[in-house]
Scaffold this motif. Structure first.
Motif, PDB file in Angstrom:
ATOM      1  N   VAL A 107      -1.308   6.650   8.990  1.00 47.20           N
ATOM      2  CA  VAL A 107      -2.757   6.413   9.103  1.00 47.20           C
ATOM      3  C   VAL A 107      -3.747   7.015   7.840  1.00 47.20           C
ATOM      4  N   GLY A 108      -2.976   8.222   7.230  1.00 51.29           N
ATOM      5  CA  GLY A 108      -3.749   8.870   6.140  1.00 51.29           C
ATOM      6  C   GLY A 108      -2.922   8.728   4.765  1.00 51.29           C
ATOM      7  N   LEU A 109      -1.900   8.095   4.779  1.00 50.30           N
ATOM      8  CA  LEU A 109      -1.237   7.543   3.684  1.00 50.30           C
ATOM      9  C   LEU A 109      -2.138   7.001   2.550  1.00 50.30           C
ATOM     10  N   PRO A 110      -2.303   7.422   1.418  1.00 45.41           N
ATOM     11  CA  PRO A 110      -3.133   6.776   0.554  1.00 45.41           C
ATOM     12  C   PRO A 110      -2.295   5.463   0.087  1.00 45.41           C
ATOM     13  N   VAL A 111      -2.929   4.442  -0.086  1.00 46.35           N
ATOM     14  CA  VAL A 111      -2.442   3.076  -0.633  1.00 46.35           C
ATOM     15  C   VAL A 111      -2.877   3.107  -1.950  1.00 46.35           C
ATOM     16  N   PRO A 112      -1.939   2.848  -3.166  1.00 46.32           N
ATOM     17  CA  PRO A 112      -2.215   2.986  -4.694  1.00 46.32           C
ATOM     18  C   PRO A 112      -3.072   1.571  -4.959  1.00 46.32           C
ATOM     19  N   PRO A 113      -3.832   1.509  -5.813  1.00 48.22           N
ATOM     20  CA  PRO A 113      -4.524   0.092  -6.123  1.00 48.22           C
ATOM     21  C   PRO A 113      -3.449  -0.706  -6.397  1.00 48.22           C
ATOM     22  N   GLY A 114      -3.693  -1.972  -6.378  1.00 48.41           N
ATOM     23  CA  GLY A 114      -2.840  -3.050  -6.805  1.00 48.41           C
ATOM     24  C   GLY A 114      -1.880  -3.283  -5.659  1.00 48.41           C
ATOM     25  N   VAL A 115      -1.352  -2.282  -4.680  1.00 47.88           N
ATOM     26  CA  VAL A 115      -0.401  -2.580  -3.931  1.00 47.88           C
ATOM     27  C   VAL A 115      -0.998  -2.959  -2.602  1.00 47.88           C
ATOM     28  N   ALA A 116      -0.320  -4.132  -2.159  1.00 53.09           N
ATOM     29  CA  ALA A 116      -0.998  -4.800  -0.822  1.00 53.09           C
ATOM     30  C   ALA A 116      -0.975  -4.028   0.268  1.00 53.09           C
ATOM     31  N   ARG A 117      -1.942  -4.115   0.994  1.00 53.53           N
ATOM     32  CA  ARG A 117      -1.616  -3.107   2.528  1.00 53.53           C
ATOM     33  C   ARG A 117      -1.739  -4.161   3.713  1.00 53.53           C
ATOM     34  N   VAL A 118      -0.849  -4.152   4.438  1.00 53.13           N
ATOM     35  CA  VAL A 118      -0.635  -4.615   5.752  1.00 53.13           C
ATOM     36  C   VAL A 118      -1.535  -3.683   6.637  1.00 53.13           C
ATOM     37  N   ASP A 119      -2.716  -3.605   7.197  1.00 55.02           N
ATOM     38  CA  ASP A 119      -3.222  -2.738   8.156  1.00 55.02           C
ATOM     39  C   ASP A 119      -2.976  -3.105   9.755  1.00 55.02           C
ATOM     40  N   LEU A 120      -2.113  -2.342  10.188  1.00 57.72           N
ATOM     41  CA  LEU A 120      -1.921  -2.355  11.673  1.00 57.72           C
ATOM     42  C   LEU A 120      -2.967  -1.350  12.483  1.00 57.72           C
ATOM     43  N   ALA A 121      -3.384  -0.352  11.893  1.00 58.64           N
ATOM     44  CA  ALA A 121      -4.100   0.499  12.646  1.00 58.64           C
ATOM     45  C   ALA A 121      -5.213   0.115  13.358  1.00 58.64           C
ATOM     46  N   VAL A 122      -5.231   0.513  14.620  1.00 55.38           N
ATOM     47  CA  VAL A 122      -6.270  -0.125  15.561  1.00 55.38           C
ATOM     48  C   VAL A 122      -7.117   1.085  16.078  1.00 55.38           C
ATOM     49  N   THR A 123      -6.681   2.148  16.444  1.00 50.94           N
ATOM     50  CA  THR A 123      -7.377   3.506  16.754  1.00 50.94           C
ATOM     51  C   THR A 123      -6.068   4.513  16.432  1.00 50.94           C
ATOM     52  N   LEU A 124      -6.684   5.991  16.316  1.00 55.65           N
ATOM     53  CA  LEU A 124      -5.810   6.911  15.994  1.00 55.65           C
ATOM     54  C   LEU A 124      -4.622   7.027  16.972  1.00 55.65           C
ATOM     55  N   PHE A 131       6.519  11.273  -3.446  1.00 54.77           N
ATOM     56  CA  PHE A 131       6.590  10.187  -2.344  1.00 54.77           C
ATOM     57  C   PHE A 131       5.381   9.160  -2.612  1.00 54.77           C
ATOM     58  N   LYS A 132       4.083   9.895  -2.977  1.00 56.54           N
ATOM     59  CA  LYS A 132       2.955   9.000  -2.984  1.00 56.54           C
ATOM     60  C   LYS A 132       2.857   8.351  -4.289  1.00 56.54           C
ATOM     61  N   GLN A 133       3.584   8.942  -5.335  1.00 64.48           N
ATOM     62  CA  GLN A 133       3.429   8.245  -6.381  1.00 64.48           C
ATOM     63  C   GLN A 133       4.390   6.996  -6.528  1.00 64.48           C
ATOM     64  N   LEU A 134       5.605   7.050  -5.906  1.00 65.75           N
ATOM     65  CA  LEU A 134       6.715   6.099  -5.689  1.00 65.75           C
ATOM     66  C   LEU A 134       6.064   4.855  -4.807  1.00 65.75           C
ATOM     67  N   THR A 135       4.961   5.166  -3.972  1.00 60.54           N
ATOM     68  CA  THR A 135       4.371   4.058  -3.304  1.00 60.54           C
ATOM     69  C   THR A 135       3.926   2.936  -4.186  1.00 60.54           C
ATOM     70  N   GLY A 136       3.521   3.543  -5.404  1.00 60.65           N
ATOM     71  CA  GLY A 136       2.865   2.713  -6.331  1.00 60.65           C
ATOM     72  C   GLY A 136       3.742   1.443  -6.856  1.00 60.65           C
ATOM     73  N   GLN A 137       5.075   1.727  -6.581  1.00 60.70           N
ATOM     74  CA  GLN A 137       6.183   0.433  -7.022  1.00 60.70           C
ATOM     75  C   GLN A 137       6.472  -0.413  -5.985  1.00 60.70           C
ATOM     76  N   ALA A 138       5.930   0.071  -4.667  1.00 58.57           N
ATOM     77  CA  ALA A 138       6.183  -0.898  -3.371  1.00 58.57           C
ATOM     78  C   ALA A 138       5.633  -2.168  -3.655  1.00 58.57           C
ATOM     79  N   ARG A 139       6.249  -3.367  -2.946  1.00 59.36           N
ATOM     80  CA  ARG A 139       5.757  -4.664  -2.773  1.00 59.36           C
ATOM     81  C   ARG A 139       4.380  -4.506  -1.816  1.00 59.36           C
ATOM     82  N   PHE A 140       4.510  -3.697  -0.754  1.00 57.60           N
ATOM     83  CA  PHE A 140       3.356  -3.649   0.120  1.00 57.60           C
ATOM     84  C   PHE A 140       3.374  -2.491   0.813  1.00 57.60           C
ATOM     85  N   VAL A 141       2.527  -1.861   1.766  1.00 53.43           N
ATOM     86  CA  VAL A 141       2.198  -0.720   2.316  1.00 53.43           C
ATOM     87  C   VAL A 141       2.127  -1.288   3.814  1.00 53.43           C
ATOM     88  N   VAL A 142       2.864  -0.960   4.849  1.00 52.81           N
ATOM     89  CA  VAL A 142       2.220  -1.234   6.352  1.00 52.81           C
ATOM     90  C   VAL A 142       1.532   0.175   6.717  1.00 52.81           C
TER      91      VAL A 142
END
Length: 127
Positions: free
Chosen positions: A29-46, A97-108
């Motif tokens: 739930v706390g992983l930052p999603v870089p600008p421009g990377v799609a986010r699929v947000d499944l979080a409902v509660t902690l 790792f956080k820098q590499l997320t910027g190259q991902a197609r999306f973050v779940v």
């Protein structure tokens, strides 16, 4: 209506568009999603949904060629889970790792609150 598998329409669409060597992230739930990377947000509660549940559902639908996890996960509950599900994953420091997320197609984004419950998955081909 689908009988099984990933029912979340946005997540299903993102998975269906993946090709060989594409990467995506499953994160806590706390992983930052870089600008421009799609986010699929499944979080409902902690804690909901948990990382393991989401990881298992996705791994049942894709071919994995490789993975990257944070070095800091070693020895933790998240690290043990990742070792069992994606053996042989490359490890890098969490900041890298956080820098590499910027190259991902999306973050779940899951609701997981366990530190370092994050993985970058590289897609393979089933032949």
């Amino acid at each position: 209506m689908k009988r099984g598998g990933i029912l979340h329409p946005e997540l299903s669409a993102h998975l269906a568009r993946l090709g060989h060597t594409d990467t995506f992230v499953i994160g806590d739930v706390g992983l930052p999603v870089p600008p421009g990377v799609a986010r699929v947000d499944l979080a409902v509660t902690l804690g909901v949904p948990g990382f393991a549940e989401v990881l298992d559902a996705i791994l049942a639908e894709i071919e994995v060629e490789g993975a990257v996890i944070a070095t800091e996960a070693a020895g933790s509950a998240a690290g043990a889970l990742l070792d069992a599900r994606v053996p042989g994953a490359e490890t890098v420091p969490h900041e890298e790792f956080k820098q590499l997320t910027g190259q991902a197609r999306f973050v779940v984004r899951t609701g997981e609150t366990t530190p370092y419950a994050n993985v970058i998955v590289r897609c393979g081909v089933p032949f």
